[in-house]
Design a protein around this motif. Structure first.
Motif, PDB file in Angstrom:
ATOM      1  N   TYR A  90      -8.329  65.471 -10.641  1.00 31.58           N
ATOM      2  CA  TYR A  90      -8.152  64.076 -10.223  1.00 31.58           C
ATOM      3  C   TYR A  90      -7.591  63.201 -11.337  1.00 31.58           C
ATOM      4  O   TYR A  90      -7.747  61.990 -11.320  1.00 31.58           O
ATOM      5  CB  TYR A  90      -9.500  63.504  -9.752  1.00 31.58           C
ATOM      6  CG  TYR A  90      -9.957  64.079  -8.439  1.00 31.58           C
ATOM      7  CD1 TYR A  90      -9.530  63.519  -7.241  1.00 31.58           C
ATOM      8  CD2 TYR A  90     -10.810  65.174  -8.391  1.00 31.58           C
ATOM      9  CE1 TYR A  90      -9.949  64.040  -6.028  1.00 31.58           C
ATOM     10  CE2 TYR A  90     -11.225  65.704  -7.178  1.00 31.58           C
ATOM     11  CZ  TYR A  90     -10.795  65.130  -6.005  1.00 31.58           C
ATOM     12  OH  TYR A  90     -11.192  65.647  -4.804  1.00 31.58           O
ATOM     13  N   GLY A  91      -6.949  63.794 -12.316  1.00 28.17           N
ATOM     14  CA  GLY A  91      -6.409  63.027 -13.440  1.00 28.17           C
ATOM     15  C   GLY A  91      -5.172  62.228 -13.065  1.00 28.17           C
ATOM     16  O   GLY A  91      -4.661  62.311 -11.942  1.00 28.17           O
ATOM     17  N   LYS A  92      -4.686  61.463 -14.026  1.00 28.64           N
ATOM     18  CA  LYS A  92      -3.448  60.713 -13.824  1.00 28.64           C
ATOM     19  C   LYS A  92      -2.276  61.690 -13.774  1.00 28.64           C
ATOM     20  O   LYS A  92      -2.329  62.741 -14.401  1.00 28.64           O
ATOM     21  CB  LYS A  92      -3.246  59.716 -14.966  1.00 28.64           C
ATOM     22  CG  LYS A  92      -4.293  58.624 -14.975  1.00 28.64           C
ATOM     23  CD  LYS A  92      -4.073  57.681 -16.132  1.00 28.64           C
ATOM     24  CE  LYS A  92      -5.146  56.605 -16.114  1.00 28.64           C
ATOM     25  NZ  LYS A  92      -5.115  55.762 -17.295  1.00 28.64           N
ATOM     26  N   PRO A  93      -1.217  61.331 -13.057  1.00 31.10           N
ATOM     27  CA  PRO A  93      -0.040  62.215 -13.024  1.00 31.10           C
ATOM     28  C   PRO A  93       0.481  62.472 -14.432  1.00 31.10           C
ATOM     29  O   PRO A  93       0.421  61.603 -15.305  1.00 31.10           O
ATOM     30  CB  PRO A  93       0.976  61.412 -12.213  1.00 31.10           C
ATOM     31  CG  PRO A  93       0.178  60.439 -11.438  1.00 31.10           C
ATOM     32  CD  PRO A  93      -1.041  60.132 -12.261  1.00 31.10           C
ATOM     33  N   PHE A  94       0.987  63.660 -14.639  1.00 34.56           N
ATOM     34  CA  PHE A  94       1.392  64.095 -15.976  1.00 34.56           C
ATOM     35  C   PHE A  94       2.528  65.101 -15.832  1.00 34.56           C
ATOM     36  O   PHE A  94       2.499  65.946 -14.946  1.00 34.56           O
ATOM     37  CB  PHE A  94       0.160  64.731 -16.646  1.00 34.56           C
ATOM     38  CG  PHE A  94       0.458  65.625 -17.812  1.00 34.56           C
ATOM     39  CD1 PHE A  94       0.911  65.110 -19.013  1.00 34.56           C
ATOM     40  CD2 PHE A  94       0.272  66.994 -17.713  1.00 34.56           C
ATOM     41  CE1 PHE A  94       1.172  65.941 -20.089  1.00 34.56           C
ATOM     42  CE2 PHE A  94       0.526  67.837 -18.789  1.00 34.56           C
ATOM     43  CZ  PHE A  94       0.978  67.294 -19.970  1.00 34.56           C
ATOM     44  N   ASN A  95       3.534  64.988 -16.690  1.00 31.95           N
ATOM     45  CA  ASN A  95       4.660  65.910 -16.659  1.00 31.95           C
ATOM     46  C   ASN A  95       4.604  66.822 -17.879  1.00 31.95           C
ATOM     47  O   ASN A  95       4.998  66.426 -18.972  1.00 31.95           O
ATOM     48  CB  ASN A  95       5.986  65.150 -16.631  1.00 31.95           C
ATOM     49  CG  ASN A  95       7.178  66.081 -16.646  1.00 31.95           C
ATOM     50  OD1 ASN A  95       7.042  67.301 -16.548  1.00 31.95           O
ATOM     51  ND2 ASN A  95       8.357  65.513 -16.765  1.00 31.95           N
ATOM     52  N   GLU A 127       1.866  69.685 -10.637  1.00 29.21           N
ATOM     53  CA  GLU A 127       2.475  68.556  -9.937  1.00 29.21           C
ATOM     54  C   GLU A 127       1.440  67.733  -9.209  1.00 29.21           C
ATOM     55  O   GLU A 127       0.333  68.196  -8.919  1.00 29.21           O
ATOM     56  CB  GLU A 127       3.548  69.057  -8.970  1.00 29.21           C
ATOM     57  CG  GLU A 127       3.032  69.999  -7.909  1.00 29.21           C
ATOM     58  CD  GLU A 127       4.159  70.658  -7.115  1.00 29.21           C
ATOM     59  OE1 GLU A 127       5.332  70.480  -7.467  1.00 29.21           O
ATOM     60  OE2 GLU A 127       3.838  71.353  -6.148  1.00 29.21           O
ATOM     61  N   ARG A 128       1.839  66.495  -8.916  1.00 30.66           N
ATOM     62  CA  ARG A 128       0.982  65.590  -8.161  1.00 30.66           C
ATOM     63  C   ARG A 128       0.925  66.074  -6.720  1.00 30.66           C
ATOM     64  O   ARG A 128       1.947  66.376  -6.110  1.00 30.66           O
ATOM     65  CB  ARG A 128       1.556  64.169  -8.217  1.00 30.66           C
ATOM     66  CG  ARG A 128       0.623  63.112  -7.690  1.00 30.66           C
ATOM     67  CD  ARG A 128      -0.581  62.992  -8.584  1.00 30.66           C
ATOM     68  NE  ARG A 128      -1.329  61.775  -8.297  1.00 30.66           N
ATOM     69  CZ  ARG A 128      -2.436  61.456  -8.923  1.00 30.66           C
ATOM     70  NH1 ARG A 128      -2.895  62.233  -9.868  1.00 30.66           N
ATOM     71  NH2 ARG A 128      -3.070  60.363  -8.622  1.00 30.66           N
ATOM     72  N   ALA A 129      -0.264  66.166  -6.195  1.00 38.19           N
ATOM     73  CA  ALA A 129      -0.455  66.599  -4.807  1.00 38.19           C
ATOM     74  C   ALA A 129      -0.994  65.414  -4.008  1.00 38.19           C
ATOM     75  O   ALA A 129      -0.911  64.272  -4.442  1.00 38.19           O
ATOM     76  CB  ALA A 129      -1.420  67.774  -4.779  1.00 38.19           C
ATOM     77  N   THR A 130      -1.540  65.688  -2.867  1.00 37.37           N
ATOM     78  CA  THR A 130      -2.089  64.631  -2.034  1.00 37.37           C
ATOM     79  C   THR A 130      -3.474  64.214  -2.512  1.00 37.37           C
ATOM     80  O   THR A 130      -4.063  64.863  -3.369  1.00 37.37           O
ATOM     81  CB  THR A 130      -2.193  65.117  -0.571  1.00 37.37           C
ATOM     82  OG1 THR A 130      -2.999  66.296  -0.560  1.00 37.37           O
ATOM     83  CG2 THR A 130      -0.820  65.424  -0.004  1.00 37.37           C
ATOM     84  N   ALA A 131      -3.986  63.143  -1.936  1.00 41.15           N
ATOM     85  CA  ALA A 131      -5.349  62.658  -2.198  1.00 41.15           C
ATOM     86  C   ALA A 131      -5.587  62.371  -3.683  1.00 41.15           C
ATOM     87  O   ALA A 131      -6.666  62.616  -4.198  1.00 41.15           O
ATOM     88  CB  ALA A 131      -6.384  63.647  -1.669  1.00 41.15           C
ATOM     89  N   ASN A 132      -4.568  61.848  -4.366  1.00 44.07           N
ATOM     90  CA  ASN A 132      -4.698  61.501  -5.782  1.00 44.07           C
ATOM     91  C   ASN A 132      -5.152  62.672  -6.643  1.00 44.07           C
ATOM     92  O   ASN A 132      -5.912  62.509  -7.585  1.00 44.07           O
ATOM     93  CB  ASN A 132      -5.651  60.322  -5.970  1.00 44.07           C
ATOM     94  CG  ASN A 132      -5.111  59.071  -5.322  1.00 44.07           C
ATOM     95  OD1 ASN A 132      -3.906  58.840  -5.320  1.00 44.07           O
ATOM     96  ND2 ASN A 132      -5.993  58.271  -4.763  1.00 44.07           N
ATOM     97  N   ARG A 133      -4.668  63.842  -6.299  1.00 42.50           N
ATOM     98  CA  ARG A 133      -5.008  65.031  -7.084  1.00 42.50           C
ATOM     99  C   ARG A 133      -3.739  65.672  -7.618  1.00 42.50           C
ATOM    100  O   ARG A 133      -2.661  65.510  -7.077  1.00 42.50           O
ATOM    101  CB  ARG A 133      -5.764  66.061  -6.234  1.00 42.50           C
ATOM    102  CG  ARG A 133      -7.105  65.593  -5.782  1.00 42.50           C
ATOM    103  CD  ARG A 133      -8.036  66.709  -5.359  1.00 42.50           C
ATOM    104  NE  ARG A 133      -7.478  67.598  -4.369  1.00 42.50           N
ATOM    105  CZ  ARG A 133      -8.053  68.733  -3.995  1.00 42.50           C
ATOM    106  NH1 ARG A 133      -9.193  69.108  -4.528  1.00 42.50           N
ATOM    107  NH2 ARG A 133      -7.507  69.511  -3.092  1.00 42.50           N
ATOM    108  N   ASN A 134      -3.927  66.431  -8.694  1.00 39.42           N
ATOM    109  CA  ASN A 134      -2.866  67.246  -9.266  1.00 39.42           C
ATOM    110  C   ASN A 134      -3.223  68.699  -9.004  1.00 39.42           C
ATOM    111  O   ASN A 134      -4.397  69.056  -8.915  1.00 39.42           O
ATOM    112  CB  ASN A 134      -2.771  67.029 -10.781  1.00 39.42           C
ATOM    113  CG  ASN A 134      -2.565  65.574 -11.116  1.00 39.42           C
ATOM    114  OD1 ASN A 134      -1.581  64.968 -10.714  1.00 39.42           O
ATOM    115  ND2 ASN A 134      -3.508  64.998 -11.839  1.00 39.42           N
ATOM    116  N   CYS A 135      -2.197  69.534  -8.942  1.00 41.00           N
ATOM    117  CA  CYS A 135      -2.428  70.956  -8.734  1.00 41.00           C
ATOM    118  C   CYS A 135      -1.682  71.749  -9.796  1.00 41.00           C
ATOM    119  O   CYS A 135      -0.474  71.585  -9.969  1.00 41.00           O
ATOM    120  CB  CYS A 135      -1.949  71.381  -7.344  1.00 41.00           C
ATOM    121  SG  CYS A 135      -2.192  73.145  -7.028  1.00 41.00           S
ATOM    122  N   LEU A 136      -2.429  72.578 -10.516  1.00 42.88           N
ATOM    123  CA  LEU A 136      -1.836  73.539 -11.446  1.00 42.88           C
ATOM    124  C   LEU A 136      -1.744  74.856 -10.692  1.00 42.88           C
ATOM    125  O   LEU A 136      -2.764  75.420 -10.294  1.00 42.88           O
ATOM    126  CB  LEU A 136      -2.703  73.708 -12.691  1.00 42.88           C
ATOM    127  CG  LEU A 136      -2.272  74.819 -13.658  1.00 42.88           C
ATOM    128  CD1 LEU A 136      -0.894  74.515 -14.250  1.00 42.88           C
ATOM    129  CD2 LEU A 136      -3.310  75.004 -14.757  1.00 42.88           C
TER     130      LEU A 136
END
Length: 147
Positions: A90-95, A127-136
């Motif tokens: 649930y972190g902030k988007p990150f590249n 990448e940023r996914a749905t529900a304010n989540r990121n997915c590795l």
């Protein structure tokens, strides 16, 4: 598209003390499913290391400003030709591609984990996914496409 052969899911709190639990859960999945398909100890070691790196990054970086109760979801999907791991935070988007790759023989603060992941797996996407989540997403293909 082929359906998955086996799948499992684990949700844990953002706590580095749970790393052993996460790794034991993954090792159990491997014992139940991957050994019989001919995956090598080396492949499984590398996958377990990649999982550990992804989990600790989620705790240390993505969730550093969030309460420890914040959940991290881990999903493992075994296909006939590959294993996929997904770690949701649930972190902030990150590249991660914005991180400069460390030059051989030099010291750099941070950023090694992303390069380690890319060397352990065949494909790594964050990448940023749905529900304010990121997915590795970590993908490892079976050797020679035989398995």
């Amino acid at each position: 598209m082929l359906s998955t052969m086996q799948q499992d899911h684990l949700t844990v709190k953002s706590d580095l003390k749970l790393l052993n639990h996460v790794q034991q859960w993954f090792e159990k999945f491997c014992r139940q499913h991957l050994y019989q398909l001919g995956w090598s100890e080396t492949q499984l070691y590398r996958l377990n290391l990649a999982l550990a790196e992804g989990f600790t990054n989620a705790v240390r970086h993505a969730h550093s400003a969030l309460p420890p109760e914040t959940g991290i979801d881990i999903e493992v999907s075994l296909w006939i030709d590959r294993l996929e791991m997904r770690i949701w935070d649930y972190g902030k988007p990150f590249n991660p591609d914005a991180i400069a790759e460390p030059e051989p023989g030099t010291l750099q603060v941070g950023g090694y984990g992303w390069f380690l992941l890319r060397r352990l797996a065949d494909r790594v996407v964050y990448e940023r996914a749905t529900a304010n989540r990121n997915c590795l997403l970590i993908v490892k293909y079976a050797l020679d496409g035989q398995h």
